[in-house]
Design a protein around this motif. Structure first.
Motif, PDB file in Angstrom:
ATOM      1  N   GLN A   1      12.749  24.209 -29.455  1.00 16.60           N
ATOM      2  CA  GLN A   1      14.175  24.022 -29.158  1.00 16.60           C
ATOM      3  C   GLN A   1      14.757  22.862 -29.958  1.00 16.60           C
ATOM      4  OE1 GLN A   1      16.047  26.089 -27.168  1.00 16.60           O
ATOM      5  NE2 GLN A   1      17.771  24.906 -28.015  1.00 16.60           N
TER       6      GLN A   1
ATOM      7  N   ILE B   1       8.417  14.458 -28.621  1.00 16.34           N
ATOM      8  CA  ILE B   1       8.562  14.532 -27.165  1.00 16.34           C
ATOM      9  C   ILE B   1       7.610  13.537 -26.510  1.00 16.34           C
ATOM     10  CG2 ILE B   1       9.342  16.928 -27.140  1.00 16.34           C
ATOM     11  CD1 ILE B   1       6.503  17.792 -26.533  1.00 16.34           C
TER      12      ILE B   1
ATOM     13  N   GLU C   1       7.430  24.880 -26.595  1.00 13.01           N
ATOM     14  CA  GLU C   1       8.789  25.374 -26.347  1.00 13.01           C
ATOM     15  C   GLU C   1       9.812  24.261 -26.553  1.00 13.01           C
ATOM     16  OE1 GLU C   1       9.849  28.535 -25.650  1.00 13.01           O
ATOM     17  OE2 GLU C   1       7.764  29.032 -26.187  1.00 13.01           O
ATOM     18  N   LYS C   2       9.472  23.053 -26.099  1.00 11.32           N
ATOM     19  CA  LYS C   2      10.379  21.917 -26.284  1.00 11.32           C
ATOM     20  C   LYS C   2      10.594  21.620 -27.768  1.00 11.32           C
ATOM     21  CE  LYS C   2       9.445  19.353 -21.999  1.00 11.32           C
ATOM     22  NZ  LYS C   2       8.889  18.085 -21.428  1.00 11.32           N
ATOM     23  N   LYS C   3       9.517  21.621 -28.546  1.00 12.85           N
ATOM     24  CA  LYS C   3       9.619  21.328 -29.976  1.00 12.85           C
ATOM     25  C   LYS C   3      10.357  22.438 -30.715  1.00 12.85           C
ATOM     26  CE  LYS C   3       5.644  18.256 -30.374  1.00 12.85           C
ATOM     27  NZ  LYS C   3       4.431  17.892 -31.135  1.00 12.85           N
TER      28      LYS C   3
ATOM     29  N   ASN D   1       4.587  24.379 -22.749  1.00  9.24           N
ATOM     30  CA  ASN D   1       5.893  23.733 -22.578  1.00  9.24           C
ATOM     31  C   ASN D   1       6.207  22.799 -23.739  1.00  9.24           C
ATOM     32  OD1 ASN D   1       6.539  25.000 -20.241  1.00  9.24           O
ATOM     33  ND2 ASN D   1       6.269  23.245 -18.894  1.00  9.24           N
TER      34      ASN D   1
END
Length: 257
Positions: free
Chosen positions: A143, A153, A139-141, A136
């Motif tokens: 995006q 994050i 995926e956050k980075k 996760n």
């Protein structure tokens, strides 16, 4: 674990707090207590092991014993002995019932970790929780990079990362427990159904045996009755008189001169 349990565990958050807020508050509280682990009293350990939602929190044997998954067998043994003494009913005679429940939780966790398969399962769940969080984070980075924003994050903070792993691990243990209970309920239903069919088959076989036994026991009587009936029928035929028919008188023919 539902929101009611989380709220009860946390104490301070309001009923309007979201699940994540409730969890975060409770996690912070638990970790503050764990920092004082070396000086925790028997009552504090019992409260920790029996806190609201413990049926889910205690699914992780490492959390119950407050020991690292990489701990050696000797460290595990020492930790169990120290914790079991603290919560043993003999040491807590002012609250023996709760102490017994806490002791059982500690004993169960220790026995699970003594079983290689159970220990591997627990380690795998923890590892799966860590991998999920790491995925996760990537995926956050990804995006953020796509949006042209700084790739920073909250999970970059080691404490927030541990919190996220703890939360995800707890969810995985809970999901596995729910599935286990569902399988257990299904198996119990299947066993009950099989038992009912077995009883019905046995009852049917019993009825058939009783019918056959009754049939055999009354056979001679039925045969004798039939023979008597046939004999009576034959005798009646012999005694029956033949039918007589009236013969018309003979007519004499007159002679003509």
């Amino acid at each position: 674990m539902n929101e009611a349990e989380m709220a009860a565990a946390g104490g301070e958050p309001s009923a309007q707090s979201g699940p994540d807020d409730l969890f975060n508050h409770f996690y912070t509280e638990v970790k503050q207590i764990e920092k004082r682990d070396s000086v925790l009293t028997s009552k504090q350990q019992i409260d920790r092991l029996l806190r609201p939602g413990s049926s889910y929190f205690n699914l992780n044997p490492f959390e119950v014993l407050q020991i690292d998954p990489e701990a050696t067998d000797e460290e595990l043994k020492k930790r169990f002995r120290a914790l079991s003494i603290l919560v043993h009913p003999d040491k807590n005679q002012d609250d023996p019932d709760r102490a017994q429940l806490a002791f059982e939780a500690v004993d169960k966790a220790y026995k699970n970790l003594l079983e290689p398969e159970q220990k591997k399962r627990a380690v795998d769940v923890i590892q799966a929780g860590r991998e999920y969080v790491e995925h996760n984070m990537k995926e956050k980075k990804k995006q953020l990079k796509k949006d042209g924003k700084p790739q920073i994050i909250e999970e970059d903070d080691p404490e927030m990362f541990r919190q996220a792993v703890y939360k995800q691990t707890m969810k995985l243990f809970a999901e596995l427990e729910i599935k286990r209970k569902e399988r257990e309920a299904k198996d119990m239903h299947e066993r009950k159904r099989a038992r009912e069919e077995e009883i019905e088959t046995a009852e049917k076989a019993k009825r058939e045996r009783e019918w056959q036994k009754n049939f055999e026991e009354t056979r001679d009587g039925r045969v004798d009755s039939w023979r008597s009936f046939q004999a009576g029928k034959g005798k009646a035929k012999k005694e029956k008189k033949p039918r007589s028919f009236l013969k018309p008188p003979k007519v004499k023919m007159e002679q003509r001169e």
